[in-house]
Design an enzyme around this catalytic site. Structure first.
Site, PDB file in Angstrom:
ATOM      1  N   MET A 104       5.017  -8.120   0.659  1.00  0.00           N
ATOM      2  CA  MET A 104       4.145  -8.895  -0.713  1.00  0.00           C
ATOM      3  C   MET A 104       3.766 -10.060  -0.476  1.00  0.00           C
ATOM      4  O   MET A 104       4.294 -10.953  -1.079  1.00  0.00           O
ATOM      5  CB  MET A 104       5.126  -8.583  -1.873  1.00  0.00           C
ATOM      6  CG  MET A 104       4.541  -8.815  -3.095  1.00  0.00           C
ATOM      7  SD  MET A 104       3.194  -7.566  -3.605  1.00  0.00           S
ATOM      8  CE  MET A 104       4.024  -6.964  -4.915  1.00  0.00           C
ATOM      9  N   GLY A 105       3.153 -10.266   0.682  1.00  0.00           N
ATOM     10  CA  GLY A 105       2.403 -11.554   1.216  1.00  0.00           C
ATOM     11  C   GLY A 105       1.160 -11.803   0.160  1.00  0.00           C
ATOM     12  O   GLY A 105       1.169 -11.024  -1.016  1.00  0.00           O
ATOM     13  N   ILE A 107      -2.000 -10.808   0.873  1.00  0.00           N
ATOM     14  CA  ILE A 107      -2.723  -9.488   0.756  1.00  0.00           C
ATOM     15  C   ILE A 107      -1.808  -8.564  -0.211  1.00  0.00           C
ATOM     16  O   ILE A 107      -2.611  -7.762  -0.865  1.00  0.00           O
ATOM     17  CB  ILE A 107      -2.965  -8.908   2.251  1.00  0.00           C
ATOM     18  CG1 ILE A 107      -3.945 -10.019   2.944  1.00  0.00           C
ATOM     19  CG2 ILE A 107      -3.445  -7.868   1.827  1.00  0.00           C
ATOM     20  CD1 ILE A 107      -4.073  -9.617   4.319  1.00  0.00           C
ATOM     21  N   ARG A 127      10.655  -9.514   2.567  1.00  0.00           N
ATOM     22  CA  ARG A 127      11.814 -10.277   3.055  1.00  0.00           C
ATOM     23  C   ARG A 127      12.374 -11.286   1.854  1.00  0.00           C
ATOM     24  O   ARG A 127      13.603 -11.159   1.698  1.00  0.00           O
ATOM     25  CB  ARG A 127      11.250 -11.186   4.176  1.00  0.00           C
ATOM     26  CG  ARG A 127      11.059 -10.341   5.555  1.00  0.00           C
ATOM     27  CD  ARG A 127      10.661 -11.469   6.644  1.00  0.00           C
ATOM     28  NE  ARG A 127       9.517 -12.190   6.164  1.00  0.00           N
ATOM     29  CZ  ARG A 127       8.982 -13.073   6.792  1.00  0.00           C
ATOM     30  NH1 ARG A 127       9.509 -13.694   7.823  1.00  0.00           N
ATOM     31  NH2 ARG A 127       7.684 -13.688   6.554  1.00  0.00           N
ATOM     32  N   ARG A 189      -0.715  -3.688  11.027  1.00  0.00           N
ATOM     33  CA  ARG A 189      -0.808  -3.506  12.409  1.00  0.00           C
ATOM     34  C   ARG A 189      -0.404  -2.154  13.144  1.00  0.00           C
ATOM     35  O   ARG A 189       0.290  -1.659  12.386  1.00  0.00           O
ATOM     36  CB  ARG A 189      -0.260  -4.689  13.405  1.00  0.00           C
ATOM     37  CG  ARG A 189      -0.771  -6.061  13.385  1.00  0.00           C
ATOM     38  CD  ARG A 189      -2.027  -6.133  14.098  1.00  0.00           C
ATOM     39  NE  ARG A 189      -2.556  -7.531  14.104  1.00  0.00           N
ATOM     40  CZ  ARG A 189      -3.411  -8.020  13.211  1.00  0.00           C
ATOM     41  NH1 ARG A 189      -3.910  -7.251  12.068  1.00  0.00           N
ATOM     42  NH2 ARG A 189      -3.908  -9.456  13.744  1.00  0.00           N
ATOM     43  N   GLU A 218      -6.363   0.203  20.064  1.00  0.00           N
ATOM     44  CA  GLU A 218      -7.743   0.421  19.177  1.00  0.00           C
ATOM     45  C   GLU A 218      -8.874   0.351  20.271  1.00  0.00           C
ATOM     46  O   GLU A 218      -9.056  -0.875  20.851  1.00  0.00           O
ATOM     47  CB  GLU A 218      -7.836  -0.852  18.284  1.00  0.00           C
ATOM     48  CG  GLU A 218      -6.780  -0.534  17.065  1.00  0.00           C
ATOM     49  CD  GLU A 218      -6.745  -1.654  16.250  1.00  0.00           C
ATOM     50  OE1 GLU A 218      -6.153  -1.579  15.244  1.00  0.00           O
ATOM     51  OE2 GLU A 218      -7.317  -2.903  16.385  1.00  0.00           O
ATOM     52  N   HIS A 237     -10.618  -1.177  12.113  1.00  0.00           N
ATOM     53  CA  HIS A 237      -9.893  -2.291  11.973  1.00  0.00           C
ATOM     54  C   HIS A 237     -10.899  -3.425  11.219  1.00  0.00           C
ATOM     55  O   HIS A 237     -11.236  -4.300  11.905  1.00  0.00           O
ATOM     56  CB  HIS A 237      -9.471  -3.056  13.317  1.00  0.00           C
ATOM     57  CG  HIS A 237      -8.213  -3.954  13.166  1.00  0.00           C
ATOM     58  ND1 HIS A 237      -7.307  -4.361  13.887  1.00  0.00           N
ATOM     59  CD2 HIS A 237      -8.073  -5.032  11.828  1.00  0.00           C
ATOM     60  CE1 HIS A 237      -6.593  -5.322  13.317  1.00  0.00           C
ATOM     61  NE2 HIS A 237      -7.011  -5.633  12.472  1.00  0.00           N
TER      62      HIS A 237
END
Length: 271
Positions: A104-105, A107, A127, A189, A218, A237
């Site tokens: 939950m940063g 973005i 975290r 990622r 990728e 991506h």
């Protein structure tokens, strides 16, 4: 550095004795050895904030496309073999469903803001817990243990940085904790997910579906089993891939480079 190129290794650093700064496109810096760069006195910057809105939008797009079987529907609609549209061809509802956000940063929080408009129940694992006001603004419920989030969510969206702690964060055990009707969405990622375990889970209907903007490598090898599964959406991506955002990313990188060369404080410096 754009799309992780050029590779910043010791050979390059030894060949560039006057290098002062590496400006890295995007949020993730998993392609850089910060200790190595620091040992050469080279500073690092990234572009963490300009990508957040478009990436959050894209996370929602993947969730909607997967739940409503958009790719399958398109193929049915344009196929020369289609004579009628079956009445029993159904997707899953997003509105009112439970979304679990892992990471939950900036973005992840923007995804929660969008999910609130869909009247979703929002769980999150991070975290550090967000403050009460931030939780209340989007109606998010904190799960200290990721297991609790996985067991309750209809959609699990990954929005974490790739670190040694998050590498293969979602593996066989975690996938088996998810609902058999659940969808995994990855906008972080590829290496955050154990891909072999994901293939097995999708083939054996341990989970319903996956929507992936990131994989490893990728692009995937053209014979990779993920490319053959109907319950998977894979995109190249492109979470931040709008003209506006890519231009802002380049402007951010240029500003950081100019500041680094002038000995001024560097915008978005990574320590």
């Amino acid at each position: 550095v754009w799309y992780h190129k050029p590779v910043i290794n010791e050979e390059l650093l030894q060949g560039l004795p006057n290098l002062k700064i590496v400006a890295n496109a995007g949020v993730g810096i998993d392609n850089l050895d910060l200790n190595l760069l620091s040992s050469y006195g080279v500073k690092v910057s990234n572009t963490p904030f300009v990508v957040s809105t478009d990436t959050a939008d894209f996370g929602m797009a993947l969730m909607l496309a997967s739940s409503r079987r958009l790719m399958e529907g398109y193929q049915m609609a344009v196929s020369p073999d289609t004579e009628y549209f079956p009445a029993d061809w159904l997707g899953a509802a997003v509105s009112g469903a439970t979304l679990g956000i892992v990471g939950m940063g900036t973005i992840g929080y923007k995804v929660a803001e969008r999910a609130k408009a869909f009247e979703m129940k929002i769980l999150y694992h991070n975290r550090n817990r967000r403050n009460k006001e931030e939780e209340s603004a989007v109606g998010a419920i904190y799960c200290k243990k990721i297991d609790d989030l996985l067991q309750q969510s209809d959609f699990v969206l990954l929005s974490v940085n790739l670190t040694p702690q998050t590498r293969k964060l979602i593996g066989k055990r975690e996938l088996e904790l998810m609902k058999p009707t659940a969808t995994l969405i990855n906008i972080s990622r590829g290496l955050v997910v154990d891909q072999d375990a994901l293939v097995e889970a999708l083939q054996n209907k341990v989970i319903k579906a996956a929507a992936l903007d990131v994989t490893y490598p990728e692009p995937l090898p053209r014979d990779h089993p993920l490319l053959k599964l109907k319950n998977v959406i894979i995109t190249p991506h492109i979470g931040s891939a709008t003209k506006k955002t890519r231009r802002l990313m380049m402007e951010n990188m240029t500003e950081s480079i100019q500041a680094g060369l002038a000995g001024l404080p560097i915008p978005n410096e990574v320590f």
